[in-house]
Design a protein around this motif. Structure first.
Motif, PDB file in Angstrom:
ATOM      1  N   ILE A 188       0.849  -1.210   0.000  1.00 53.96           N
ATOM      2  CA  ILE A 188       0.000   0.000   0.000  1.00 53.96           C
ATOM      3  C   ILE A 188       0.875   1.247   0.000  1.00 53.96           C
ATOM      4  O   ILE A 188       0.606   2.207  -0.747  1.00 53.96           O
ATOM      5  CB  ILE A 188      -0.941  -0.020   1.226  1.00 53.96           C
ATOM      6  N   PHE A 189       1.947   1.236   0.791  1.00 52.87           N
ATOM      7  CA  PHE A 189       2.837   2.400   0.881  1.00 52.87           C
ATOM      8  C   PHE A 189       3.441   2.733  -0.485  1.00 52.87           C
ATOM      9  O   PHE A 189       3.469   3.890  -0.905  1.00 52.87           O
ATOM     10  CB  PHE A 189       3.945   2.124   1.894  1.00 52.87           C
TER      11      PHE A 189
ATOM     12  N   LEU B 275       2.550   5.403  -6.376  1.00 49.95           N
ATOM     13  CA  LEU B 275       2.421   5.111  -7.809  1.00 49.95           C
ATOM     14  C   LEU B 275       1.018   5.422  -8.324  1.00 49.95           C
ATOM     15  O   LEU B 275       0.580   4.856  -9.324  1.00 49.95           O
ATOM     16  CB  LEU B 275       2.773   3.647  -8.082  1.00 49.95           C
ATOM     17  N   GLY B 276       0.327   6.318  -7.635  1.00 56.00           N
ATOM     18  CA  GLY B 276      -0.967   6.787  -8.130  1.00 56.00           C
ATOM     19  C   GLY B 276      -2.132   5.892  -7.798  1.00 56.00           C
ATOM     20  O   GLY B 276      -3.164   5.936  -8.483  1.00 56.00           O
ATOM     21  N   MET B 277      -2.012   5.075  -6.754  1.00 56.38           N
ATOM     22  CA  MET B 277      -3.130   4.225  -6.319  1.00 56.38           C
ATOM     23  C   MET B 277      -3.378   4.498  -4.829  1.00 56.38           C
ATOM     24  O   MET B 277      -3.092   3.660  -3.967  1.00 56.38           O
ATOM     25  CB  MET B 277      -2.798   2.747  -6.578  1.00 56.38           C
ATOM     26  N   PRO B 278      -3.947   5.675  -4.499  1.00 52.45           N
ATOM     27  CA  PRO B 278      -4.067   6.099  -3.095  1.00 52.45           C
ATOM     28  C   PRO B 278      -5.066   5.297  -2.269  1.00 52.45           C
ATOM     29  O   PRO B 278      -4.983   5.283  -1.029  1.00 52.45           O
ATOM     30  CB  PRO B 278      -4.512   7.560  -3.215  1.00 52.45           C
ATOM     31  N   ASN B 279      -6.001   4.650  -2.915  1.00 57.09           N
ATOM     32  CA  ASN B 279      -7.052   3.938  -2.176  1.00 57.09           C
ATOM     33  C   ASN B 279      -6.918   2.413  -2.254  1.00 57.09           C
ATOM     34  O   ASN B 279      -7.867   1.693  -1.960  1.00 57.09           O
ATOM     35  CB  ASN B 279      -8.431   4.359  -2.712  1.00 57.09           C
ATOM     36  N   VAL B 280      -5.765   1.954  -2.660  1.00 55.32           N
ATOM     37  CA  VAL B 280      -5.564   0.519  -2.825  1.00 55.32           C
ATOM     38  C   VAL B 280      -5.614  -0.201  -1.476  1.00 55.32           C
ATOM     39  O   VAL B 280      -5.156   0.316  -0.454  1.00 55.32           O
ATOM     40  CB  VAL B 280      -4.222   0.240  -3.530  1.00 55.32           C
TER      41      VAL B 280
END
Length: 550
Positions: A379-380, A385-390
């Motif tokens: 997640i960090f 890499l543009g995936m804030p809600n992963v």
């Protein structure tokens, strides 16, 4: 690490030789310039199959040679087990002949493709968009978790025990089936064996019994003829013995006249003694000849028993009956021995089961501890890499089945957007998301395990700007522990490399060839500027390229 690569007569490459450095290296070039050809050549070195279409000039052989620095890879056991000479700088050479025949060599020793493929696993990981699909495979997902869980030692031990366990289970099944088959025939075999044993057979029994039977069955006839012989020998006036004695007396009177007469006397004397002895034996034989119907019946019964056994077992001699007796004895003994082997094997399997269960529990516990750590790290990185809600949800399910790496099943669940449900990674993640997740995974694995040289083949497809910078930073960070190559079209990534190589086409005469060269700093500025603005390079593009490189 890959130290150097030389290629001759392969696809669009006439002759090419290039040295590589450690750390982070960039490979750029226009579409169709030959980057895929370079990877194809490396693929041949790593054990992929080849054909004549690989040859640029069909009349000459193709040679691809790669030098690897492997001193830190701890690969001596592999070389020993495959009877190969170990060198810290190992050379792999692949040749494709005009006939279509392919040859491979490791340190000049010929090897087959399987050996080459097994070694290549420890040397280079070529990561393409196609290989991103590995993320959807449970085995690869377990490898990620187990690396973070430091499970490799446990899994290696578990795997070794499991291999022996499976062989023992297979052998137990075979022995049990054999025992059941023997048990079905056991009673009949035992009966046949006891029948033969009760006969107390010996090899010469039949011949001797038949001789005794004939003697007992003809006792009167034999006695009559022996008595007649004795009468002829012992008759007082004309018996043979009496005549021999008279001849002896007559010759004795002549011995003084010649040595020849002495010799004749000695010979007749010898005949007389021998004949006298024969008469004595005949007398003894006639005394022993007694009509014995009970003994005759006993001998007859023994012979009939032998004849019946021979007919039953379809043989013609006692020796063959004894062979059958030994075979039956072995079968009866085999049941006892098989039962012993089965019990011994069952105990071994029970012990292995306990060991496997203990290791599987340890592996599972380590995984349970590693899952939140892995999830947090992924997640960090992916937030950058543009995936804030992963989000990730890795569910481990304990089973009773012994898999190759433990007893767990895994569901690797993933959600890319806030409010969306978790789904299987392979079903809900897009290609771009999978590429970024794979980069994050490789970056994490580099912290926990000794990955070989890794080549990222356009892993940055579909991203740009700040995300490209972050991807470059991750790859550069990985290069602190391993050799990393990135084949890219993004200037942000190209600028982060320690070394920059360019693939390009040139025309020589009527032939188009692909070439690869190491760029100088000035050439890098031009290459990155061209990546920014195209063939018509502007001053702003040059300044931007310099800024990126600095």
């Amino acid at each position: 690490m890959l130290a150097s690569l030389s290629i001759s007569n392969f696809a669009l490459i006439d002759k090419l030789g290039i040295d590589f450095s450690d750390g982070f290296s960039i490979i750029t070039g226009e579409t169709g310039a030959g980057k895929s050809i370079l990877l194809g050549a490396l693929g041949l070195v790593l054990g992929k199959r080849a054909d004549l279409s690989s040859l640029k000039n069909k009349e000459e052989k193709c040679v691809i040679e790669a030098h690897f620095q492997i001193a830190n890879y701890k690969l001596q056991p592999f070389f020993e087990s495959n009877d190969l000479d170990y060198e810290d700088e190992t050379i792999i050479r692949r040749e494709i002949l005009p006939s279509g025949k392919s040859r491979a060599f490791i340190n000049d020793s010929p090897v087959n493709l399987q050996e080459l493929q097994e070694l290549s696993v420890f040397l280079i990981d070529i990561h393409s968009q196609h290989q991103t699909q590995e993320l959807s495979e449970e085995l690869f997902q377990f490898q990620i978790i187990d690396s973070v869980a430091h499970n490799q030692e446990n899994i290696n031990l578990y795997s070794a025990i499991l291999s022996s366990f499976k062989k023992d289970k297979s052998q137990l099944s075979t022995l049990t089936s054999k025992l059941q088959s023997l048990l079905k025939e056991q009673d009949y075999n035992t009966f046949l064996l006891e029948e033969l044993l009760s006969a107390k057979l010996k090899v010469k029994d039949q011949e001797e019994l038949e001789q005794v039977y004939e003697q007992l069955n003809n006792v009167e006839f034999i006695k009559e003829n022996i008595d007649k012989s004795l009468a002829l020998a012992n008759e007082e006036q004309f018996g043979i013995l009496q005549n021999l004695k008279e001849i002896k007396i007559a010759l004795q009177k002549t011995i003084a006249f010649s040595p020849e007469y002495q010799s004749l006397f000695d010979r007749i004397n010898s005949v007389t003694i021998e004949f006298d002895d024969i008469i004595s034996e005949l007398s003894q034989q006639t005394e022993n000849l007694v009509h014995d119907p009970e003994n005759l019946e006993l001998v007859n019964q023994k012979l009939q028993n032998i004849y019946n056994l021979q007919k039953k077992h379809q043989v013609n001699s006692v020796a063959e009956l004894l062979d059958i007796q030994n075979d039956l004895d072995n079968k009866v003994v085999s049941v006892v021995e098989l039962e012993f082997e089965i019990n011994k094997l069952a105990a071994k399997i029970e012990k292995a089961t306990t060991e496997l269960d203990t290791l599987a529990i340890n592996i599972r516990n380590n995984r349970l501890k590693a899952v939140p750590v892995l999830s947090e790290k992924l997640i960090f990185i992916l937030e950058q890499l543009g995936m804030p809600n992963v989000r990730f949800n890795m569910e481990l399910k304990e089973t009773d089945h012994y898999f190759a790496n433990g007893k767990d099943e895994l569901q690797f669940l993933f959600s890319a957007n806030k409010g969306s449900d978790f789904g299987l990674l392979k079903k809900v993640a897009s290609g771009g998301e999978l590429s970024r997740i794979m980069l994050a995974v490789k970056g994490i694995l580099a912290q926990y395990s000794s990955l070989p040289t890794i080549i990222f083949d356009e892993i940055d497809t579909g991203v740009s700007g700040e995300i490209a910078n972050k991807m470059a930073a991750i790859m550069k960070d990985m290069s602190g522990k391993m050799q990393v190559f990135s084949i890219t079209h993004l200037p942000q990534i190209a600028a982060k490399g320690k070394m920059h190589y360019k693939v390009y086409k040139s025309i020589q005469g009527n032939t188009t060839i692909s070439e690869l060269k190491l760029l100088t700093f000035e050439e890098r500025i031009v290459e990155i500027a061209e990546m920014l603005s195209g063939k018509d390079i502007s001053d702003s593009a040059l300044n931007h390229a310099k800024a990126l490189l600095n």
